[in-house]
Structures are given as C-alpha cells and as structure tokens.
Design an enzyme around this catalytic site. Sequence first.
Site, mmCIF file in Angstrom:
data_model
loop_
_atom_site.group_PDB
_atom_site.id
_atom_site.type_symbol
_atom_site.label_atom_id
_atom_site.label_comp_id
_atom_site.label_asym_id
_atom_site.label_seq_id
_atom_site.Cartn_x
_atom_site.Cartn_y
_atom_site.Cartn_z
ATOM 1 N N LYS A 95 24.318 -58.749 3.008
ATOM 2 C CA LYS A 95 23.578 -57.587 2.518
ATOM 3 C C LYS A 95 23.452 -57.755 1.016
ATOM 4 C CE LYS A 95 23.573 -53.082 1.325
ATOM 5 N NZ LYS A 95 24.232 -51.819 1.071
ATOM 6 N N GLY A 156 25.646 -43.049 -2.581
ATOM 7 C CA GLY A 156 26.678 -42.041 -2.818
ATOM 8 C C GLY A 156 26.156 -40.662 -3.169
ATOM 9 N N ASN A 205 27.920 -44.943 4.289
ATOM 10 C CA ASN A 205 29.338 -45.086 3.967
ATOM 11 C C ASN A 205 29.940 -43.763 3.469
ATOM 12 O OD1 ASN A 205 31.190 -47.718 2.266
ATOM 13 N ND2 ASN A 205 31.905 -45.739 2.865
ATOM 14 N N THR A 206 29.450 -43.335 2.280
ATOM 15 C CA THR A 206 30.099 -42.216 1.601
ATOM 16 C C THR A 206 30.133 -40.934 2.441
ATOM 17 O OG1 THR A 206 29.183 -43.168 -0.428
ATOM 18 C CG2 THR A 206 30.146 -40.983 -0.610
HETATM 19 C C1 LIG Z 1 28.265 -49.541 2.483
HETATM 20 C C2 LIG Z 1 27.210 -50.097 1.675
HETATM 21 O O1 LIG Z 1 26.738 -51.180 1.900
HETATM 22 C C3 LIG Z 1 26.732 -49.274 0.534
HETATM 23 O O2 LIG Z 1 26.408 -50.104 -0.517
HETATM 24 C C4 LIG Z 1 25.598 -48.477 1.010
HETATM 25 O O3 LIG Z 1 24.558 -48.601 0.171
HETATM 26 C C5 LIG Z 1 25.974 -47.106 1.422
HETATM 27 O O4 LIG Z 1 25.493 -46.045 0.652
HETATM 28 P P1 LIG Z 1 26.105 -44.573 0.890
HETATM 29 O O5 LIG Z 1 27.544 -44.664 0.479
HETATM 30 O O6 LIG Z 1 25.303 -43.661 0.041
HETATM 31 O O7 LIG Z 1 25.994 -44.262 2.348
#
Ligand SMILES: CC(=O)[C@@H](O)[C@H](O)COP(=O)(O)O
Length: 256
Positions: A95, A156, A205-206
């Site tokens: 990625k 985030g 993720n966040t």
């Molecule tokens: C987990 C990952 O690869 C992060 O760089 C992604 O961009 C997630 O973004 P959020 O934390 O806003 O969901």
Amino acid sequence: MEFYGVTLSSRLLLGTARYPSPKILEAAVRASGAEIVTVSLRREGGDQRAGQAFWSLIGELGLRVLPNTAGCHSVKEAVTTAHMARELFGTTWIKLEVIGEADTLQPDVFGLVEAARILGEDGFEVFPYTTEDLVVAERLLEGGCRVLMPWGAPIGSARGLNNLFGLRALRAHFPDVPLVIDAGLGLPSHAAAAMEMGYDAVLLNTAVAEAGDPVRMAEAFALAVDAGRLAHTASPLEPRDMAAPSTPVLGKAVLA
Ligand SMILES: CC(=O)[C@@H](O)[C@H](O)COP(=O)(O)O
C-alpha cells in the site's frame, strides 16, 4: 472481489495501528471478518511482544498482510520502505503512501505516480493511496496499478466521504478497476454509503481502533459494508426532485 488475482470474500480491510492492546486488536480483527490487514513497517519494528502476538493472529486467521509505506514523504523513502517490507513480510503487495502535506496528510500525487511506476517495474503489486483525481488515476493505471485507493477524507479525520461528486465520477470512469475507499471514515454509515455507490471495498483504521469499544465497532463496520454492497447489487433508486406517491390510488374516497 479480486485484487491482483487474489479472490476475497470480505470487502473490509482493516488497519492495525492505535488499538488499546494487542488483545483488543485481535478481537477487532476477528469481529470485522477482514481477510486483509495493513501493517506499517515502522510499527512492526517497535514492540517485540506485540509483534509476536500479531504474527500468530495472521497465521491463525489466514490473513493477508498489506504492508504500507505510512509516514513516507518522498519517492525515495517510499520505494526504500516498500523494498524493506517485501523482505520482511514476504509479499509483493504494497500500500503506497507518499504524503504531500502535513495538515491534511493528503497524497503527493506527483510522487505517488513516480513511486508507483518504479515499484511496478520492480515487480510490486501496488495499492496506491490517492485522491479522487481522474487524471492521477489514469496515470497510476498506466504505471501498472490494478487497484486504486482514493481517500474518503484525511487520514484519522473521521469525516466520511468529503467529495461525493468526485468519488462518483471516479467510480463511473473506471467501472472495471477495483476501487477501495481508504482513510477518513468515521462511522459505519460512511462505509455503507461508499459501498452503495459501487465501491468495491473500504479500508479503515482509526474509526475502529479509537472507538470506545473497538470490537463492537469492527462488527458494526462489517455489517455496514455488507449492507451497502447488498444495496448496490439491488439497483438503488436515483433521487428525484418531485414527489412520487408510493401508494397508488384508484378513484376517490367518498366521505359521507
Ligand atoms: C491503516 C492505513 O493504511 C491508514 O493509513 C489508512 O489510511 C487508514 O485511515 P483511517 O485511520 O482514517 O481509517
């Protein structure tokens, strides 16, 4: 759904940073049903014990690792990090993040296109973190990318889908390219909206890691992704300006 010839049934990809504990990370990954988790090289270099637990989880659940170049700000840094990740994780998937601006963490799309081309020529299968820009998308595809990951909103930020018009246009222009909304989602409804629009998957993720209860939130996102996808395959109505009575009426009621 296929990424670089790999068939997957879950359309939710989960990041593995910022969880309160390795145990909660494990429970959240299980609850999400994700088959792909992203891992930052920098994170794995840190805590040995957390790293061990993480690797057993990967093995046990048969997860695929998608290493990312999180935190890289130049082509050189991203390319070097990708090479290290290939060694460490034993995968050609990467990625690709080349961050261009500190406040929004938005991609440096010029560096991204260059790094994607270099890595493609080096045998990597690149998942570029990009914007909704159609020209950049075209360049990334020309450079060998077979999946695109446009942002929903800044990483985030939990803002959801910032540019609905641009994201719709991207989907319409590239109907056959797997498109994954990456970053900025805050609520399951944001994920559902992306899937209803015809996006193939979402990566987040966040929103899960920093929720009060990450495990419940992971499950909520999994349900939302499935619901959004189901709705998309059911051909949703186009919004219209005028009312259209939902109950057809014949004749007139006679009130005495
Ligand atoms: C987990 C990952 O690869 C992060 O760089 C992604 O961009 C997630 O973004 P959020 O934390 O806003 O969901």
